[in-house]
Design an enzyme around this catalytic site. Sequence first.
Site, PDB file in Angstrom:
ATOM      1  N   LYS A 157      42.681  21.473  24.776  1.00  0.00           N
ATOM      2  CA  LYS A 157      42.114  20.318  24.064  1.00  0.00           C
ATOM      3  C   LYS A 157      40.616  20.371  24.346  1.00  0.00           C
ATOM      4  O   LYS A 157      40.121  19.740  25.283  1.00  0.00           O
ATOM      5  CB  LYS A 157      42.773  19.036  24.596  1.00  0.00           C
ATOM      6  CG  LYS A 157      42.647  17.848  23.663  1.00  0.00           C
ATOM      7  CD  LYS A 157      43.581  16.732  24.058  1.00  0.00           C
ATOM      8  CE  LYS A 157      43.235  15.435  23.365  1.00  0.00           C
ATOM      9  NZ  LYS A 157      43.289  15.435  21.905  1.00  0.00           N
TER      10      LYS A 157
HETATM   11  C1  PLP Z   1      45.097  18.408  17.325  1.00  0.00           C
HETATM   12  C2  PLP Z   1      46.086  17.522  18.009  1.00  0.00           C
HETATM   13  N1  PLP Z   1      47.391  17.775  17.904  1.00  0.00           N
HETATM   14  C3  PLP Z   1      48.317  17.010  18.488  1.00  0.00           C
HETATM   15  C4  PLP Z   1      47.969  15.908  19.239  1.00  0.00           C
HETATM   16  C5  PLP Z   1      49.017  15.082  19.912  1.00  0.00           C
HETATM   17  O1  PLP Z   1      48.958  15.230  21.302  1.00  0.00           O
HETATM   18  P1  PLP Z   1      49.369  14.064  22.286  1.00  0.00           P
HETATM   19  O2  PLP Z   1      50.745  13.638  21.894  1.00  0.00           O
HETATM   20  O3  PLP Z   1      49.368  14.695  23.633  1.00  0.00           O
HETATM   21  O4  PLP Z   1      48.380  12.976  22.146  1.00  0.00           O
HETATM   22  C6  PLP Z   1      46.613  15.599  19.381  1.00  0.00           C
HETATM   23  C7  PLP Z   1      46.179  14.446  20.183  1.00  0.00           C
HETATM   24  O5  PLP Z   1      45.847  14.581  21.314  1.00  0.00           O
HETATM   25  C8  PLP Z   1      45.655  16.424  18.761  1.00  0.00           C
HETATM   26  O6  PLP Z   1      44.363  16.144  18.866  1.00  0.00           O
END
Ligand code: PLP
Length: 310
Positions: A157
Amino acid sequence: MNTADLIWLNGEFVAWEDAKVHVLTHCMHYGTAVFEGERAYETPRGPAVFRHQDHLQRLENSARLYYMELPYSKEQLREVTHELISRNGFKSCYIRPLVYRGYGPMGLNPLENPVEAMIAVWEWAPYLGEKGKREGVRARVSSYRRISSDSLIPHAKASGQYLNSVLAKIESLKSGYDEAILLDDKGNVCEGSGENVFVIKDGVITTPPQTAAILDGINRKSCMQIARDLGYELIERDVARAELALADEVFLTGTAAELTPLVAIDDLAIGEGVPGPITREIQGVFEDALWGRDARYADWLDLVPVPSQA
Ligand SMILES: Cc1ncc(COP(=O)(O)O)c(C=O)c1O
């Protein structure tokens, strides 16, 4: 955006308006930062951070993949997050830790730049709206493909990687949709601009696997577990683009969006064009888990300690 009184920046609690960095901070130029998006909820036992340890572990993993070491331990970050929530007087809030390459040499080698950290909290409505959570949202398939592991790190991330989501989001909004669905480099369904995606057909729930260049969503994992606990068959496999339009139901999960139904894709209604029964059922249990109303998922909540009066 609602603000808060205090932000935590490199070991200090500072006033919101004083949380500043130099304009030559490395990550502002090259995107060399990693971050998390988390939420705290007002549970019957007090404010609690949802799956805090999982978020901190993903933060450490993202940092590692970009050759950064967390400048504070996960436990220190956990404790200052608790303190930040209490000192700002929040019961429920969004939490944004960021670990970044700071001010130092310019240029593409970041290894001599300091690794710094901040955490901000604020009150934030669901990313796709309360109405979106209730009634569902409409998306288009983006003309931008999700970043692939050929050139970046889908599992991390990392701030710079989000230009991909930003472009897809702008394109979807400008063309009259609420959200974008990005395909992966093979043309299979990957995810939303900030959410993972689940497709339901004939009672079976399918979601793209890790190898589809998804971010390994923490809410994805939670909803997979909830779906299985409810007795549904859940499969991780590649999902073809046409399966979205031909599905009975589709829903998105993410910290910011929580669980939001998708009711149309590329102007085609999904199922009846309203949130379907399985989506509703999983959403109900998921909301109970987030807000501490379901004892089965109590372990997912990291309670914010009540500050001592001393
Ligand atoms: C590109 C992306 N995909 C998926 C997610 C979902 O991840 P999470 O459930 O850990 O928030 C996020 C959010 O964080 C994201 O930015």
